[in-house]
Scaffold this active site. Sequence first.
Site, PDB file in Angstrom:
ATOM      1  N   ASP A  66      -3.965   8.618   3.726  1.00 16.71           N
ATOM      2  CA  ASP A  66      -4.095   7.168   3.540  1.00 16.71           C
ATOM      3  C   ASP A  66      -5.434   6.927   2.865  1.00 16.71           C
ATOM      4  O   ASP A  66      -6.492   7.167   3.457  1.00 16.71           O
ATOM      5  CB  ASP A  66      -4.019   6.440   4.884  1.00 16.71           C
TER       6      ASP A  66
ATOM      7  N   HIS B 233       0.857  -1.194   0.000  1.00 16.50           N
ATOM      8  CA  HIS B 233       0.000   0.000   0.000  1.00 16.50           C
ATOM      9  C   HIS B 233       0.887   1.235   0.000  1.00 16.50           C
ATOM     10  O   HIS B 233       1.931   1.274   0.664  1.00 16.50           O
ATOM     11  CB  HIS B 233      -0.899  -0.018   1.236  1.00 16.50           C
TER      12      HIS B 233
ATOM     13  N   CYS C  18      -4.042   2.861  -4.922  1.00 17.38           N
ATOM     14  CA  CYS C  18      -3.559   3.718  -3.836  1.00 17.38           C
ATOM     15  C   CYS C  18      -2.503   4.704  -4.325  1.00 17.38           C
ATOM     16  O   CYS C  18      -2.481   5.875  -3.903  1.00 17.38           O
ATOM     17  CB  CYS C  18      -3.013   2.862  -2.701  1.00 17.38           C
TER      18      CYS C  18
END
Length: 418
Positions: free
Chosen positions: A305, A288, A358
Amino acid sequence: MLSPTNSTSKTAPVPPQDSSKPVLISEEPQNQLLQKVARTALVVLLVVVTLGLILLFYSFSDLQSFPWCCQTRPSTKEQPTISIPVPLPSPPLAVPRPSTPPPPVISRPSMPPAPTPAISPPSTPSAPKPSTPPPLPPKAPKPVKTQEDLLPFVPEQVFVEMYEDMARRRTIEALVPAWDSDIIFKCLCYFHTLYQGLIPLETFPPATIFNFKQKIISILEDKKAVLRGEPIKGSLPICCSEENYRRHLHGTTLLPVFMWYHPTPKTLSDTMQTMKQLAIKGSVGASHWLLVIVDIQARRLVYFDSLYNYVMSPEDMEKDLQSFAQQLDQVYPAYDSQKFSVKIAAKEVIQKGSGSSCGAWCCQFLHWYLRDPFTDALNDLPVDSVERHENLASFVQACEAAVQDLPELFWPEAKALF
């Protein structure tokens, strides 16, 4: 001398008894003895006869309890027993008998067939004909529990929602591909051409959750050294000359630190090893991308995030960054003594329905921040995940088209120092 008895009174002489003659017993005592013996013998005989009758009665009762006792078969050979099942669809069955009279017919019952007891035909003096008993009716099969029976019942609507979610996920994955470190670095180089205050920090190797603080402190220390005209102490970037790097450090006001995170490794060395293994396999796995923006001019730390709490809860991350901000106040103090503040950008999961977008979301958020750092663009995101990723796909296509002409792994030239 005279005798006292009178001589004139004489008694007749008693004749001597003969000892050889038997003494005779009277007949009356003899008859009584015979009667006693006869009565005793009669009593004994009656007792014996009574006991015999009792034994005979019990013996006959025991014989009667055996199954062969009351049968009238003359032969000792046991007759085979014939069992005749009566199924529903078959016609009435007749029980064959070896005797001349016609056999009785067993009519079909109106109720469902039940197990029929064995019927033993009467024996005849002639030998019975051998007969083969018909096969027994098949037993009803036991219900077999399959895997579907063991699983709990799931409503149909759940399957429909799962299918729709799967189709939505495939659509999103097709819209936004996964971005690796090369694309992210090119995107940073492109952003530098638009905003000169951004320094395109290399993402090979990228920072991790274990060393991003040390990397930020090292860059700020080198910036202070450049401003003082001193040599830098940190390591130089791989694809940038020292002179060009010093120019970048001199003019930078914003540090975009991309962090690569994987939940499995617990140390920096294990994280780098996992990163190499996934790169060899060509898979993203559970990795990630995270983004920490160090805004030197606004004295602010911004944490983004797209999965909201993939590393840790936002509350814990904010506490950790608050402590780090106090450390930055000592490393790079402001002239007006302004302190670093902390902001957690994402308030929810941004990349819904996608597991590989992401990196693109981090670049999109950085682009929004560069345009207007004081406006929260995340509040204007569409609610529908497909529409949200369609907008992201437009940004991705624009970035990929813009970085096509940029050289591979090459820092852009910074402006000359004044």
